[in-house]
Design a protein around this motif. Structure first.
Motif, PDB file in Angstrom:
ATOM      1  N   VAL A 101      44.351  42.316  27.534  1.00 29.77           N
ATOM      2  CA  VAL A 101      45.095  41.101  27.863  1.00 29.77           C
ATOM      3  C   VAL A 101      45.773  40.536  26.616  1.00 29.77           C
ATOM      4  CG1 VAL A 101      44.877  38.725  28.670  1.00 29.77           C
ATOM      5  CG2 VAL A 101      43.620  40.558  29.822  1.00 29.77           C
ATOM      6  N   ASN A 102      45.029  40.452  25.516  1.00 30.39           N
ATOM      7  CA  ASN A 102      45.603  39.919  24.275  1.00 30.39           C
ATOM      8  C   ASN A 102      46.740  40.783  23.759  1.00 30.39           C
ATOM      9  OD1 ASN A 102      43.784  37.849  24.324  1.00 30.39           O
ATOM     10  ND2 ASN A 102      42.608  38.500  22.541  1.00 30.39           N
ATOM     11  N   ALA A 103      46.535  42.109  23.793  1.00 34.46           N
ATOM     12  CA  ALA A 103      47.565  43.020  23.281  1.00 34.46           C
ATOM     13  C   ALA A 103      48.821  42.959  24.138  1.00 34.46           C
ATOM     14  CB  ALA A 103      47.026  44.449  23.233  1.00 34.46           C
ATOM     15  N   GLY A 104      48.656  42.892  25.455  1.00 36.21           N
ATOM     16  CA  GLY A 104      49.812  42.797  26.336  1.00 36.21           C
ATOM     17  C   GLY A 104      50.591  41.517  26.120  1.00 36.21           C
ATOM     18  N   ALA A 105      49.862  40.407  25.989  1.00 38.94           N
ATOM     19  CA  ALA A 105      50.522  39.128  25.732  1.00 38.94           C
ATOM     20  C   ALA A 105      51.245  39.150  24.394  1.00 38.94           C
ATOM     21  CB  ALA A 105      49.487  37.997  25.761  1.00 38.94           C
ATOM     22  N   SER A 106      50.614  39.743  23.381  1.00 37.85           N
ATOM     23  CA  SER A 106      51.232  39.822  22.053  1.00 37.85           C
ATOM     24  C   SER A 106      52.517  40.631  22.087  1.00 37.85           C
ATOM     25  CB  SER A 106      50.249  40.447  21.050  1.00 37.85           C
ATOM     26  OG  SER A 106      49.074  39.684  20.947  1.00 37.85           O
ATOM     27  N   LEU A 107      52.494  41.754  22.807  1.00 39.73           N
ATOM     28  CA  LEU A 107      53.670  42.605  22.899  1.00 39.73           C
ATOM     29  C   LEU A 107      54.852  41.842  23.500  1.00 39.73           C
ATOM     30  CD1 LEU A 107      55.139  45.340  22.762  1.00 39.73           C
ATOM     31  CD2 LEU A 107      54.138  45.878  25.002  1.00 39.73           C
ATOM     32  N   MET A 108      54.604  41.123  24.585  1.00 37.70           N
ATOM     33  CA  MET A 108      55.701  40.422  25.241  1.00 37.70           C
ATOM     34  C   MET A 108      56.200  39.248  24.399  1.00 37.70           C
ATOM     35  SD  MET A 108      56.607  42.039  27.835  1.00 37.70           S
ATOM     36  CE  MET A 108      57.756  40.786  28.401  1.00 37.70           C
ATOM     37  N   VAL A 109      55.305  38.583  23.675  1.00 39.30           N
ATOM     38  CA  VAL A 109      55.751  37.498  22.795  1.00 39.30           C
ATOM     39  C   VAL A 109      56.635  38.051  21.684  1.00 39.30           C
ATOM     40  CG1 VAL A 109      54.992  35.792  21.098  1.00 39.30           C
ATOM     41  CG2 VAL A 109      53.825  35.955  23.282  1.00 39.30           C
ATOM     42  N   VAL A 110      56.231  39.184  21.093  1.00 40.79           N
ATOM     43  CA  VAL A 110      57.032  39.803  20.046  1.00 40.79           C
ATOM     44  C   VAL A 110      58.394  40.226  20.595  1.00 40.79           C
ATOM     45  CG1 VAL A 110      57.215  41.799  18.494  1.00 40.79           C
ATOM     46  CG2 VAL A 110      55.061  40.550  18.679  1.00 40.79           C
ATOM     47  N   ILE A 111      58.402  40.797  21.781  1.00 39.76           N
ATOM     48  CA  ILE A 111      59.678  41.176  22.407  1.00 39.76           C
ATOM     49  C   ILE A 111      60.550  39.938  22.615  1.00 39.76           C
ATOM     50  CG2 ILE A 111      60.725  42.034  24.544  1.00 39.76           C
ATOM     51  CD1 ILE A 111      58.410  44.021  24.755  1.00 39.76           C
ATOM     52  N   GLY A 112      59.922  38.854  23.072  1.00 39.28           N
ATOM     53  CA  GLY A 112      60.673  37.621  23.275  1.00 39.28           C
ATOM     54  C   GLY A 112      61.258  37.086  21.985  1.00 39.28           C
ATOM     55  N   VAL A 113      60.486  37.149  20.899  1.00 42.37           N
ATOM     56  CA  VAL A 113      60.959  36.666  19.602  1.00 42.37           C
ATOM     57  C   VAL A 113      62.127  37.505  19.103  1.00 42.37           C
ATOM     58  CG1 VAL A 113      60.337  36.437  17.166  1.00 42.37           C
ATOM     59  CG2 VAL A 113      58.755  35.641  18.932  1.00 42.37           C
ATOM     60  N   VAL A 114      62.053  38.824  19.304  1.00 44.54           N
ATOM     61  CA  VAL A 114      63.099  39.728  18.821  1.00 44.54           C
ATOM     62  C   VAL A 114      64.373  39.601  19.656  1.00 44.54           C
ATOM     63  CG1 VAL A 114      63.743  42.156  18.546  1.00 44.54           C
ATOM     64  CG2 VAL A 114      61.489  41.364  17.798  1.00 44.54           C
ATOM     65  N   LEU A 115      64.228  39.607  20.968  1.00 43.22           N
ATOM     66  CA  LEU A 115      65.397  39.590  21.844  1.00 43.22           C
ATOM     67  C   LEU A 115      66.013  38.192  21.962  1.00 43.22           C
ATOM     68  CD1 LEU A 115      64.269  41.938  24.760  1.00 43.22           C
ATOM     69  CD2 LEU A 115      65.638  42.496  22.750  1.00 43.22           C
ATOM     70  N   PHE A 116      65.153  37.170  21.946  1.00 37.29           N
ATOM     71  CA  PHE A 116      65.637  35.792  22.118  1.00 37.29           C
ATOM     72  C   PHE A 116      65.054  34.912  21.017  1.00 37.29           C
ATOM     73  CE2 PHE A 116      64.851  37.840  26.237  1.00 37.29           C
ATOM     74  CZ  PHE A 116      66.154  37.930  26.729  1.00 37.29           C
ATOM     75  N   PRO A 117      65.563  35.047  19.796  1.00 39.44           N
ATOM     76  CA  PRO A 117      64.966  34.342  18.650  1.00 39.44           C
ATOM     77  C   PRO A 117      65.027  32.822  18.737  1.00 39.44           C
ATOM     78  CG  PRO A 117      67.060  35.364  18.057  1.00 39.44           C
ATOM     79  CD  PRO A 117      66.706  35.884  19.406  1.00 39.44           C
ATOM     80  N   ASP A 118      65.875  32.278  19.596  1.00 40.59           N
ATOM     81  CA  ASP A 118      66.015  30.825  19.695  1.00 40.59           C
ATOM     82  C   ASP A 118      65.182  30.232  20.825  1.00 40.59           C
ATOM     83  OD1 ASP A 118      67.833  30.772  17.569  1.00 40.59           O
ATOM     84  OD2 ASP A 118      69.516  31.216  18.909  1.00 40.59           O
ATOM     85  N   LEU A 119      64.348  31.049  21.454  1.00 37.18           N
ATOM     86  CA  LEU A 119      63.533  30.541  22.556  1.00 37.18           C
ATOM     87  C   LEU A 119      62.530  29.494  22.071  1.00 37.18           C
ATOM     88  CD1 LEU A 119      62.556  33.580  24.832  1.00 37.18           C
ATOM     89  CD2 LEU A 119      64.006  31.643  25.407  1.00 37.18           C
ATOM     90  N   ALA A 120      62.329  28.471  22.874  1.00 38.04           N
ATOM     91  CA  ALA A 120      61.339  27.443  22.562  1.00 38.04           C
ATOM     92  C   ALA A 120      59.936  27.997  22.805  1.00 38.04           C
ATOM     93  CB  ALA A 120      61.570  26.213  23.434  1.00 38.04           C
ATOM     94  N   PRO A 121      58.940  27.488  22.071  1.00 38.36           N
ATOM     95  CA  PRO A 121      57.563  27.974  22.246  1.00 38.36           C
ATOM     96  C   PRO A 121      57.055  27.867  23.681  1.00 38.36           C
ATOM     97  CG  PRO A 121      57.740  26.651  20.253  1.00 38.36           C
ATOM     98  CD  PRO A 121      59.044  26.521  20.969  1.00 38.36           C
ATOM     99  N   ASN A 122      57.451  26.807  24.412  1.00 39.17           N
ATOM    100  CA  ASN A 122      56.964  26.667  25.782  1.00 39.17           C
ATOM    101  C   ASN A 122      57.553  27.719  26.712  1.00 39.17           C
ATOM    102  OD1 ASN A 122      59.521  25.585  25.638  1.00 39.17           O
ATOM    103  ND2 ASN A 122      59.103  23.847  26.975  1.00 39.17           N
ATOM    104  N   THR A 123      58.659  28.319  26.317  1.00 40.25           N
ATOM    105  CA  THR A 123      59.220  29.420  27.100  1.00 40.25           C
ATOM    106  C   THR A 123      58.524  30.732  26.766  1.00 40.25           C
ATOM    107  OG1 THR A 123      61.371  28.299  27.106  1.00 40.25           O
ATOM    108  CG2 THR A 123      61.351  30.632  27.714  1.00 40.25           C
TER     109      THR A 123
END
Length: 337
Positions: A101-123
């Motif tokens: 669960v932790n690894a999956g969540a981490s992967l998607m957060v990293v993808i979100g940071v890379v693809l959408f660097p301006d995303l707000a933390p709540n997103t």
């Protein structure tokens, strides 16, 4: 008639709660006072209630207090998530980290940071929820095939998926160094630098998760006794497992989104609590939350001494404590008591 065993159980219960509250107070005060700038106990107490404009008050109210509160919340969330997972799988090795669960969540957060660097933390939280669901589903499927889930199969499936997802994360970070500099520290798991905005992000998800967990606690107690008995007592196993899985995704996902993949709290704390007070999840869940908060807050204080006065990720400390505990459980064949 009150039996001797009942009296002993009540004594152990109240002793455990009292010990947890005392340790929580000590770790919380230590979190506010320990650091590159040391603050004594009297200054800590004064700064909790008034801001006299002093340096100590400013440090506590703007830096250390939100950090300590985040530690309390995330420690509680991870411990509750682990206790729920161990109940619905009837497996003491189940935890957000072992289950992917932790690894999956981490992967998607990293993808979100890379693809959408301006995303707000709540997103980014929703990216974490999606990744947590994916990682957990893959491990559950792999561990359940070919004769049902066993502690050994769960451990092997969890480690395999964790390593695979971690390699994907490392690849993304390697090829996107300019946009993932802060991610490297976050991936080790840490609560330093957290602020009141992170507290506001955590609170609604945490409150909803904790309240729902307490509502389900009686059903989780019955489910932990085995599917056949739970069915015989009229429990809707599919509904309970489905609701519980959503709870785990929420509690672990929001924790990872804020503090990174902090491991082993969800593995250690529920096992320790059950060995102390038994398997009544009406008690296991709140007491696990209490000791989860103690463990993460205390580990955060210890982490400040690793490279003092520089900061070190708290995930280093929880891993140093949790890895031997995991090996101990695995050697016992997954039996927590």
């Amino acid at each position: 008639m009150v039996t001797k065993n009942t009296t002993i159980h009540k004594f152990k219960l109240w002793f455990t709660i009292t010990l947890g509250v005392l340790l929580l107070f000590i770790s919380f005060i230590a979190s506010l006072s320990v650091g590159a700038y040391s603050i004594d106990f009297s200054q800590v107490l004064a700064a909790l209630f008034t801001n006299d404009g002093s340096k100590a008050a400013s440090i506590i109210q703007t830096i250390r207090l939100p950090r300590a509160v985040v530690g309390l919340i995330i420690g509680a969330c991870l411990a509750i998530a682990g206790s729920i997972m161990q109940s619905i799988t009837n497996n003491p090795l189940a935890s957000p980290q072992i289950f992917g669960v932790n690894a999956g969540a981490s992967l998607m957060v990293v993808i979100g940071v890379v693809l959408f660097p301006d995303l707000a933390p709540n997103t980014l939280v929703y990216f974490a929820f999606l990744g947590a669901a994916f990682g957990g589903a893959v491990v559950y499927y792999m561990a359940s095939t070919g004769g049902g889930m066993t502690p050994v199969k769960l451990a092997l499936a969890g480690i395999t998926v964790h390593l695979f997802l971690s390699s994907l994360i490392e690849g993304i970070v390697l090829f996107n160094e300019t946009s993932t500099e802060d991610v490297l520290f976050w991936l080790a798991g840490g609560i330093d630098g957290r602020n009141w905005g992170d507290v506001q992000l955590l609170l609604p998800w945490t409150l909803a998760g904790v309240l729902t967990a307490m509502i389900l606690s009686k059903s989780l107690t019955i489910l932990s006794l085995g599917d056949d008995l739970a069915k015989g007592l009229g429990q809707n196993i599919g509904l309970i497992r489905g609701a519980s899985a959503v709870l785990v995704i929420i509690l672990a996902g929001v924790s990872v989104a804020v503090a990174g993949p902090i491991g082993f709290i969800g593995l250690m704390i529920p096992n320790i609590v059950r060995s102390l007070i038994g398997s009544d999840y009406r008690l296991v869940i709140p007491i696990s939350a209490l000791f989860g908060a103690v463990l993460l807050t205390g580990a955060d204080v210890i982490s400040r001494y690793i490279a003092f006065p520089a900061e070190s990720p708290v995930g280093i400390v929880t891993a140093l404590i949790g890895a031997p505990f995991f090996l101990y459980l695995a050697r016992k064949g997954g039996r927590s008591s």
